[in-house]
Design a protein around this motif. Structure first.
Motif, PDB file in Angstrom:
ATOM      1  N   MET A  48       0.820  -1.204   0.000  1.00 19.63           N
ATOM      2  CA  MET A  48       0.000   0.000   0.000  1.00 19.63           C
ATOM      3  C   MET A  48       0.862   1.265   0.000  1.00 19.63           C
ATOM      4  N   THR A  49       1.897   1.272   0.833  1.00 22.03           N
ATOM      5  CA  THR A  49       2.781   2.432   0.903  1.00 22.03           C
ATOM      6  C   THR A  49       3.499   2.649  -0.430  1.00 22.03           C
ATOM      7  N   ARG A  50       3.955   1.569  -1.026  1.00 22.27           N
ATOM      8  CA  ARG A  50       4.658   1.681  -2.300  1.00 22.27           C
ATOM      9  C   ARG A  50       3.719   2.172  -3.408  1.00 22.27           C
ATOM     10  N   ALA A  51       2.475   1.674  -3.381  1.00 19.01           N
ATOM     11  CA  ALA A  51       1.501   2.092  -4.393  1.00 19.01           C
ATOM     12  C   ALA A  51       1.228   3.592  -4.305  1.00 19.01           C
ATOM     13  N   LYS A  52       1.125   4.104  -3.088  1.00 20.41           N
ATOM     14  CA  LYS A  52       0.886   5.537  -2.915  1.00 20.41           C
ATOM     15  C   LYS A  52       2.051   6.358  -3.448  1.00 20.41           C
ATOM     16  N   LEU A  53       3.276   5.877  -3.214  1.00 18.17           N
ATOM     17  CA  LEU A  53       4.450   6.597  -3.698  1.00 18.17           C
ATOM     18  C   LEU A  53       4.543   6.548  -5.221  1.00 18.17           C
ATOM     19  N   VAL A  54       4.210   5.399  -5.802  1.00 17.73           N
ATOM     20  CA  VAL A  54       4.212   5.303  -7.261  1.00 17.73           C
ATOM     21  C   VAL A  54       3.185   6.266  -7.850  1.00 17.73           C
ATOM     22  N   SER A  55       2.038   6.391  -7.188  1.00 16.80           N
ATOM     23  CA  SER A  55       1.026   7.360  -7.633  1.00 16.80           C
ATOM     24  C   SER A  55       1.561   8.778  -7.579  1.00 16.80           C
ATOM     25  N   LYS A  56       2.358   9.068  -6.559  1.00 16.40           N
ATOM     26  CA  LYS A  56       2.978  10.391  -6.463  1.00 16.40           C
ATOM     27  C   LYS A  56       3.959  10.623  -7.616  1.00 16.40           C
ATOM     28  N   ILE A  57       4.692   9.565  -7.973  1.00 12.93           N
ATOM     29  CA  ILE A  57       5.642   9.702  -9.088  1.00 12.93           C
ATOM     30  C   ILE A  57       4.903   9.984 -10.389  1.00 12.93           C
ATOM     31  N   VAL A  58       3.756   9.314 -10.575  1.00 14.56           N
ATOM     32  CA  VAL A  58       2.967   9.545 -11.783  1.00 14.56           C
ATOM     33  C   VAL A  58       2.448  10.974 -11.811  1.00 14.56           C
ATOM     34  N   LYS A  59       2.047  11.478 -10.650  1.00 20.74           N
ATOM     35  CA  LYS A  59       1.494  12.828 -10.585  1.00 20.74           C
ATOM     36  C   LYS A  59       2.584  13.898 -10.612  1.00 20.74           C
ATOM     37  N   TYR A  60       3.703  13.592  -9.947  1.00 14.86           N
ATOM     38  CA  TYR A  60       4.820  14.547  -9.900  1.00 14.86           C
ATOM     39  C   TYR A  60       6.093  13.862 -10.405  1.00 14.86           C
ATOM     40  N   PRO A  61       6.163  13.544 -11.677  1.00 14.85           N
ATOM     41  CA  PRO A  61       7.316  12.789 -12.209  1.00 14.85           C
ATOM     42  C   PRO A  61       8.626  13.560 -12.163  1.00 14.85           C
ATOM     43  N   HIS A  62       8.547  14.871 -11.987  1.00 18.24           N
ATOM     44  CA  HIS A  62       9.759  15.686 -11.968  1.00 18.24           C
ATOM     45  C   HIS A  62      10.389  15.758 -10.587  1.00 18.24           C
ATOM     46  N   VAL A  63       9.762  15.150  -9.553  1.00 19.49           N
ATOM     47  CA  VAL A  63      10.302  15.179  -8.186  1.00 19.49           C
ATOM     48  C   VAL A  63      11.108  13.900  -7.948  1.00 19.49           C
ATOM     49  N   GLU A  64      12.396  14.031  -7.858  1.00 19.17           N
ATOM     50  CA  GLU A  64      13.276  12.863  -7.726  1.00 19.17           C
ATOM     51  C   GLU A  64      13.145  12.198  -6.356  1.00 19.17           C
ATOM     52  N   ASP A  65      12.800  12.955  -5.336  1.00 17.81           N
ATOM     53  CA  ASP A  65      12.717  12.399  -3.988  1.00 17.81           C
ATOM     54  C   ASP A  65      11.737  11.228  -3.900  1.00 17.81           C
ATOM     55  N   TYR A  66      10.632  11.305  -4.634  1.00 20.81           N
ATOM     56  CA  TYR A  66       9.672  10.202  -4.621  1.00 20.81           C
ATOM     57  C   TYR A  66      10.302   8.921  -5.160  1.00 20.81           C
ATOM     58  N   ARG A  67      11.091   9.050  -6.201  1.00 21.01           N
ATOM     59  CA  ARG A  67      11.750   7.872  -6.781  1.00 21.01           C
ATOM     60  C   ARG A  67      12.770   7.291  -5.808  1.00 21.01           C
ATOM     61  N   ARG A  68      13.485   8.162  -5.128  1.00 18.72           N
ATOM     62  CA  ARG A  68      14.463   7.679  -4.148  1.00 18.72           C
ATOM     63  C   ARG A  68      13.756   7.004  -2.959  1.00 18.72           C
ATOM     64  N   THR A  69      12.611   7.550  -2.581  1.00 20.04           N
ATOM     65  CA  THR A  69      11.865   6.964  -1.464  1.00 20.04           C
ATOM     66  C   THR A  69      11.407   5.544  -1.793  1.00 20.04           C
ATOM     67  N   ILE A  70      11.039   5.306  -3.047  1.00 18.91           N
ATOM     68  CA  ILE A  70      10.672   3.958  -3.483  1.00 18.91           C
ATOM     69  C   ILE A  70      11.824   2.986  -3.222  1.00 18.91           C
ATOM     70  N   SER A  71      13.025   3.390  -3.592  1.00 21.68           N
ATOM     71  CA  SER A  71      14.199   2.530  -3.389  1.00 21.68           C
ATOM     72  C   SER A  71      14.439   2.280  -1.904  1.00 21.68           C
ATOM     73  N   GLU A  72      14.253   3.339  -1.093  1.00 21.12           N
ATOM     74  CA  GLU A  72      14.453   3.188   0.352  1.00 21.12           C
ATOM     75  C   GLU A  72      13.434   2.208   0.942  1.00 21.12           C
ATOM     76  N   ILE A  73      12.187   2.298   0.490  1.00 25.62           N
ATOM     77  CA  ILE A  73      11.149   1.405   1.002  1.00 25.62           C
ATOM     78  C   ILE A  73      11.421  -0.038   0.576  1.00 25.62           C
ATOM     79  N   ASP A  74      11.894  -0.227  -0.642  1.00 25.78           N
ATOM     80  CA  ASP A  74      12.232  -1.573  -1.109  1.00 25.78           C
ATOM     81  C   ASP A  74      13.362  -2.169  -0.273  1.00 25.78           C
TER      82      ASP A  74
END
Length: 256
Positions: free
Chosen positions: A186-212
Motif C-alpha cells: 500500500m505504501t509503495r503504491a501511494k508513492l508510485v502514484s505520487k511519481i505519476v502525478k509529480y514525475p519531476h520530483v526525484e525524492d519520490y523515486r528515491r523513497t521507493i528505493s528506500e522502502i524496497d
C-alpha cells in the motif's frame, strides 16, 4: 429416551476421536515437524536471495518518463491558454501549472511491482501461514490437556497456561508479519502514484528505493524470527512435556 442416549454416546465418541486426532497431530508437530522446519528456515537464511550485500541489486526502476516542460509567454495571466492543457505524443496530458500531472494513458503500460521482492514475499508468506496453523493446532492440544479447576496442586496447570500464552503470542506476531507485507504494498503504491502525478520530483523515486530496501531487510528478519519461534516452541514444550501432558500428580489425592 434411549434414542437421546444413543445420540449422546455418538457425539461423545466423535468428540473423543477429535481429541485423539488433535493429540496425535500436535505431538508429531512438536517432535518432528518443528525441528525439521527450523532447519529448513535456517537453510533458507543462507540462500543468496537473503544475503544480498549491495542493496541496490534489489532496486526496481520506475519506468515513467518526465513530461516535457510547459512553455510560458507574456499573456495577461502568465499562462498561455494553448499550453494550459495539451496532450503529449506519448499520451499524457500535462497540467503541471496546477496540481501536478494528470495521467490519461500510461505510455509504458502498467507500472510493475518490484519483482525481486514479490518473489521473495511469495516464498515467505506460506511459511508465515504454516506457523500460524501449526501453532493453533498445538495450542488446542495443550488447552484440551488442562484439567478441571481445583484448589492446590496447580503448578503443572500454570506451565500449561504459560505454554498456551506463548503459542498465542507467536500466532499474533506471525499475523502481524502478514499485515506488514500488506502495508508495504500500500505504501509503495501511494508513492508510485505520487511519481505519476509529480514525475519531476526525484525524492519520490528515491523513497521507493528506500522502502524496497527496508522491506528486503524486514523479510530477512521475518524469516529469522520464524526460525527462532520454531526453536523456542520446540525447546519449551519438550522441556515441560511431562507437566504439559500430566499437570497433576495422580498420587496427590492420597494426601487428603
Amino acid at each position: 429416551m434411549s434414542s437421546l442416549l444413543k445420540v449422546d454416546r455418538e457425539m461423545k465418541t466423535k468428540v473423543e476421536a477429535f481429541r485423539e486426532q488433535i493429540s496425535s497431530e500436535a505431538e508429531h508437530l512438536v517432535a518432528s515437524f518443528f525441528p525439521r522446519k527450523l532447519l529448513e528456515l535456517d537453510n533458507f537464511l543462507k540462500e543468496p536471495i537473503l544475503n544480498v550485500i549491495d542493496l541496490k541489486e534489489i532496486h526496481s526502476e520506475i519506468k515513467f518518463k518526465v513530461p516535457d516542460p510547459i512553455l510560458f509567454n507574456n499573456s495577461h495571466d502568465g499562462v498561455d491558454m494553448n499550453t494550459k492543457k495539451r496532450k503529449l505524443e506519448d499520451g499524457v496530458t500535462v497540467e503541471s501549472w496546477q496540481g501536478g500531472t494528470k495521467t490519461l494513458v500510461m505510455p509504458e503500460g502498467m507500472l510493475k511491482c518490484n519483482t525481486k521482492l514479490v518473489d521473495l514475499i511469495e516464498r515467505v508468506k506460506p511459511e508465515i501461514r504454516t506457523l500460524i496453523e501449526k501453532c493453533n493446532t498445538v495450542k488446542m492440544w495443550v488447552q484440551l490437556l488442562i484439567p478441571r479447576i481445583e484448589d492446590g496442586n496447580n503448578f503443572g496447570v500454570s506451565i500449561q497456561e504459560e505454554t498456551v500464552a506463548e503459542l498465542r503470542t507467536v500466532e499474533s506476531e506471525a499475523a502481524s508479519y502478514l499485515d506488514q507485507i500488506s502495508r508495504y504494498y500500500m505504501t509503495r503504491a501511494k508513492l508510485v502514484s505520487k511519481i505519476v502525478k509529480y514525475p519531476h520530483v526525484e525524492d519520490y523515486r528515491r523513497t521507493i528505493s528506500e522502502i524496497d530496501e527496508k522491506e528486503y531487510i524486514s523479510l530477512k528478519i521475518i524469516v529469522s524470527e520464524l526460525r527462532n519461534q520454531y526453536v523456542i516452541l520446540h525447546d519449551m514444550i519438550l522441556k515441560n512435556i511431562e507437566k504439559i501432558k500430566k499437570p497433576r500428580n495422580c498420587n496427590s489425592e492420597a494426601l487428603y
